[in-house]
Write a protein that holds these residues in place. Structure first.
Motif, PDB file in Angstrom:
ATOM      1  N   UNK A   1       0.848  -1.187   0.000  1.00 44.92           N
ATOM      2  CA  UNK A   1       0.000   0.000   0.000  1.00 44.92           C
ATOM      3  C   UNK A   1       0.886   1.240   0.000  1.00 44.92           C
ATOM      4  N   UNK A   2       0.525   2.178  -0.814  1.00 46.82           N
ATOM      5  CA  UNK A   2       1.157   3.491  -0.788  1.00 46.82           C
ATOM      6  C   UNK A   2       0.238   4.421  -0.017  1.00 46.82           C
ATOM      7  N   UNK A   3       0.753   5.013   1.051  1.00 43.23           N
ATOM      8  CA  UNK A   3      -0.048   5.917   1.868  1.00 43.23           C
ATOM      9  C   UNK A   3      -0.217   7.239   1.127  1.00 43.23           C
ATOM     10  N   UNK A   4      -1.456   7.704   1.047  1.00 44.25           N
ATOM     11  CA  UNK A   4      -1.760   8.966   0.371  1.00 44.25           C
ATOM     12  C   UNK A   4      -2.339   9.969   1.375  1.00 44.25           C
ATOM     13  N   UNK A   5      -2.428  11.207   0.931  1.00 42.79           N
ATOM     14  CA  UNK A   5      -3.047  12.224   1.784  1.00 42.79           C
ATOM     15  C   UNK A   5      -4.505  11.877   2.055  1.00 42.79           C
ATOM     16  N   UNK A   6      -5.167  11.255   1.097  1.00 45.66           N
ATOM     17  CA  UNK A   6      -6.555  10.830   1.302  1.00 45.66           C
ATOM     18  C   UNK A   6      -6.649   9.807   2.439  1.00 45.66           C
ATOM     19  N   UNK A   7      -5.653   8.905   2.538  1.00 45.84           N
ATOM     20  CA  UNK A   7      -5.632   7.934   3.641  1.00 45.84           C
ATOM     21  C   UNK A   7      -5.519   8.652   4.981  1.00 45.84           C
ATOM     22  N   UNK A   8      -4.653   9.645   5.045  1.00 47.85           N
ATOM     23  CA  UNK A   8      -4.470  10.410   6.280  1.00 47.85           C
ATOM     24  C   UNK A   8      -5.722  11.208   6.603  1.00 47.85           C
ATOM     25  N   UNK A   9      -6.334  11.807   5.596  1.00 48.99           N
ATOM     26  CA  UNK A   9      -7.566  12.570   5.821  1.00 48.99           C
ATOM     27  C   UNK A   9      -8.674  11.677   6.368  1.00 48.99           C
ATOM     28  N   UNK A  10      -8.810  10.484   5.818  1.00 49.57           N
ATOM     29  CA  UNK A  10      -9.807   9.528   6.313  1.00 49.57           C
ATOM     30  C   UNK A  10      -9.497   9.121   7.741  1.00 49.57           C
ATOM     31  N   UNK A  11      -8.229   8.838   8.005  1.00 49.42           N
ATOM     32  CA  UNK A  11      -7.811   8.424   9.340  1.00 49.42           C
ATOM     33  C   UNK A  11      -8.071   9.518  10.370  1.00 49.42           C
ATOM     34  N   UNK A  12      -7.760  10.757  10.043  1.00 53.28           N
ATOM     35  CA  UNK A  12      -7.963  11.841  11.006  1.00 53.28           C
ATOM     36  C   UNK A  12      -9.449  12.179  11.178  1.00 53.28           C
ATOM     37  N   UNK A  13     -10.264  11.858  10.192  1.00 56.65           N
ATOM     38  CA  UNK A  13     -11.714  12.029  10.360  1.00 56.65           C
ATOM     39  C   UNK A  13     -12.250  11.004  11.357  1.00 56.65           C
ATOM     40  N   UNK A  14     -11.695   9.792  11.305  1.00 58.82           N
ATOM     41  CA  UNK A  14     -12.090   8.733  12.234  1.00 58.82           C
ATOM     42  C   UNK A  14     -11.476   8.961  13.618  1.00 58.82           C
ATOM     43  N   UNK A  15     -10.260   9.505  13.639  1.00 58.04           N
ATOM     44  CA  UNK A  15      -9.510   9.729  14.882  1.00 58.04           C
ATOM     45  C   UNK A  15      -9.146  11.209  15.004  1.00 58.04           C
ATOM     46  N   UNK A  16     -10.107  12.068  15.339  1.00 55.68           N
ATOM     47  CA  UNK A  16      -9.811  13.506  15.418  1.00 55.68           C
ATOM     48  C   UNK A  16      -8.813  13.860  16.524  1.00 55.68           C
ATOM     49  N   UNK A  17      -8.549  12.943  17.446  1.00 58.31           N
ATOM     50  CA  UNK A  17      -7.584  13.184  18.515  1.00 58.31           C
ATOM     51  C   UNK A  17      -6.136  13.017  18.034  1.00 58.31           C
ATOM     52  N   UNK A  18      -5.939  12.496  16.840  1.00 56.36           N
ATOM     53  CA  UNK A  18      -4.606  12.267  16.299  1.00 56.36           C
ATOM     54  C   UNK A  18      -4.004  13.582  15.839  1.00 56.36           C
ATOM     55  N   UNK A  19      -2.801  13.883  16.316  1.00 59.40           N
ATOM     56  CA  UNK A  19      -2.091  15.094  15.910  1.00 59.40           C
ATOM     57  C   UNK A  19      -0.595  14.815  15.985  1.00 59.40           C
ATOM     58  N   UNK A  20       0.221  15.772  15.604  1.00 57.63           N
ATOM     59  CA  UNK A  20       1.663  15.511  15.532  1.00 57.63           C
ATOM     60  C   UNK A  20       2.273  15.107  16.874  1.00 57.63           C
ATOM     61  N   UNK A  21       1.675  15.519  17.979  1.00 60.04           N
ATOM     62  CA  UNK A  21       2.220  15.176  19.298  1.00 60.04           C
ATOM     63  C   UNK A  21       1.889  13.757  19.740  1.00 60.04           C
ATOM     64  N   UNK A  22       0.825  13.198  19.218  1.00 58.36           N
ATOM     65  CA  UNK A  22       0.415  11.860  19.616  1.00 58.36           C
ATOM     66  C   UNK A  22      -1.072  11.686  19.466  1.00 58.36           C
ATOM     67  N   UNK A  23      -1.660  10.932  20.387  1.00 57.01           N
ATOM     68  CA  UNK A  23      -3.089  10.649  20.321  1.00 57.01           C
ATOM     69  C   UNK A  23      -3.781  11.331  21.491  1.00 57.01           C
ATOM     70  N   UNK A  24      -4.474  12.391  21.216  1.00 53.76           N
ATOM     71  CA  UNK A  24      -5.115  13.203  22.241  1.00 53.76           C
ATOM     72  C   UNK A  24      -4.361  14.509  22.380  1.00 53.76           C
ATOM     73  N   UNK A  25      -4.862  15.360  23.211  1.00 53.40           N
ATOM     74  CA  UNK A  25      -4.190  16.648  23.373  1.00 53.40           C
ATOM     75  C   UNK A  25      -3.155  16.542  24.481  1.00 53.40           C
TER      76      UNK A  25
END
Length: 113
Positions: A1-25
Protein backbone atom coordinates in the motif's frame (compact mmCIF):
# COMPACT_ATOMS: atom_id res chain seq x y z
CA UNK A 1 0.00 0.00 0.00
CA UNK A 2 1.16 3.49 -0.79
CA UNK A 3 -0.05 5.92 1.87
CA UNK A 4 -1.76 8.97 0.37
CA UNK A 5 -3.05 12.22 1.78
CA UNK A 6 -6.56 10.83 1.30
CA UNK A 7 -5.63 7.93 3.64
CA UNK A 8 -4.47 10.41 6.28
CA UNK A 9 -7.57 12.57 5.82
CA UNK A 10 -9.81 9.53 6.31
CA UNK A 11 -7.81 8.42 9.34
CA UNK A 12 -7.96 11.84 11.01
CA UNK A 13 -11.71 12.03 10.36
CA UNK A 14 -12.09 8.73 12.23
CA UNK A 15 -9.51 9.73 14.88
CA UNK A 16 -9.81 13.51 15.42
CA UNK A 17 -7.58 13.18 18.52
CA UNK A 18 -4.61 12.27 16.30
CA UNK A 19 -2.09 15.09 15.91
CA UNK A 20 1.66 15.51 15.53
CA UNK A 21 2.22 15.18 19.30
CA UNK A 22 0.41 11.86 19.62
CA UNK A 23 -3.09 10.65 20.32
CA UNK A 24 -5.11 13.20 22.24
CA UNK A 25 -4.19 16.65 23.37
CA UNK A 26 -1.10 17.41 25.37
CA UNK A 27 -0.54 20.37 27.61
CA UNK A 28 2.37 22.39 26.36
CA UNK A 29 4.34 24.65 28.69
CA UNK A 30 2.34 27.65 27.48
CA UNK A 31 -0.89 25.89 28.39
CA UNK A 32 -1.93 25.81 24.74
CA UNK A 33 -2.91 22.62 23.02
CA UNK A 34 -1.29 21.67 19.74
CA UNK A 35 -3.48 19.86 17.27
CA UNK A 36 -1.16 20.17 14.26
CA UNK A 37 -1.92 17.44 11.74
CA UNK A 38 0.54 14.72 10.78
CA UNK A 39 2.63 15.05 7.62
CA UNK A 40 2.30 12.66 4.70
CA UNK A 41 6.05 12.11 4.18
CA UNK A 42 6.55 11.20 7.84
CA UNK A 43 3.61 8.77 7.84
CA UNK A 44 4.94 7.14 4.68
CA UNK A 45 8.40 6.65 6.24
CA UNK A 46 6.95 5.18 9.44
CA UNK A 47 4.53 2.98 7.47
CA UNK A 48 7.39 1.45 5.47
CA UNK A 49 9.46 0.78 8.62
CA UNK A 50 6.52 -0.75 10.51
CA UNK A 51 5.82 -3.11 7.60
CA UNK A 52 9.29 -4.64 8.07
CA UNK A 53 8.97 -5.24 11.83
CA UNK A 54 7.79 -8.25 13.82
CA UNK A 55 4.27 -7.70 15.12
CA UNK A 56 3.05 -9.02 18.43
CA UNK A 57 -0.39 -10.50 19.10
CA UNK A 58 -1.10 -7.74 21.66
CA UNK A 59 -0.01 -4.13 22.05
CA UNK A 60 2.55 -5.02 24.72
CA UNK A 61 4.58 -2.38 26.57
CA UNK A 62 6.26 -0.58 23.66
CA UNK A 63 4.94 2.95 23.30
CA UNK A 64 4.65 4.84 20.07
CA UNK A 65 7.16 7.36 21.38
CA UNK A 66 9.78 4.73 22.17
CA UNK A 67 9.24 2.90 18.90
CA UNK A 68 9.47 6.09 16.84
CA UNK A 69 12.92 6.68 18.31
CA UNK A 70 13.99 3.15 17.39
CA UNK A 71 12.76 3.80 13.86
CA UNK A 72 14.55 7.16 13.67
CA UNK A 73 17.82 5.60 14.77
CA UNK A 74 17.49 2.75 12.29
CA UNK A 75 16.48 4.90 9.32
CA UNK A 76 18.00 8.28 10.19
CA UNK A 77 14.56 9.75 9.42
CA UNK A 78 12.69 12.03 11.82
CA UNK A 79 8.96 11.47 12.34
CA UNK A 80 6.60 12.94 14.89
CA UNK A 81 4.93 10.70 17.44
CA UNK A 82 1.60 11.34 15.72
CA UNK A 83 2.93 10.34 12.31
CA UNK A 84 4.17 7.07 13.81
CA UNK A 85 0.78 6.43 15.41
CA UNK A 86 -0.98 7.22 12.12
CA UNK A 87 1.23 4.71 10.31
CA UNK A 88 0.47 2.08 12.95
CA UNK A 89 -3.26 2.73 12.66
CA UNK A 90 -3.02 2.30 8.90
CA UNK A 91 -1.51 -1.16 9.56
CA UNK A 92 -4.22 -2.05 12.11
CA UNK A 93 -6.59 -3.62 9.53
CA UNK A 94 -3.76 -6.07 8.70
CA UNK A 95 -3.46 -7.07 12.36
CA UNK A 96 -1.11 -4.62 14.07
CA UNK A 97 -2.43 -3.96 17.58
CA UNK A 98 -2.63 -0.35 18.82
CA UNK A 99 -4.02 0.52 22.27
CA UNK A 100 -5.42 4.06 21.97
CA UNK A 101 -5.55 5.01 25.64
CA UNK A 102 -2.68 7.47 25.97
CA UNK A 103 -0.78 10.26 24.20
CA UNK A 104 1.87 7.58 23.50
CA UNK A 105 -0.21 4.45 22.90
CA UNK A 106 1.18 0.94 23.17
CA UNK A 107 1.83 -0.62 19.77
CA UNK A 108 2.38 -4.33 19.15
CA UNK A 109 5.81 -4.16 17.57
CA UNK A 110 8.64 -6.30 18.94
CA UNK A 111 11.64 -4.25 20.05
CA UNK A 112 14.78 -5.51 18.37
CA UNK A 113 17.46 -6.15 20.92
Amino acid sequence: MTVTQADIDTLTAIHPQLNENGYGSSNLSSGARSMTPVRLDEVQAAYAWIAEQTWLKAPGKNSSYGLKHVMEEATRTYVTNGAFIAAALLHAPAGLKVKLDDLNPAIGIKMQG
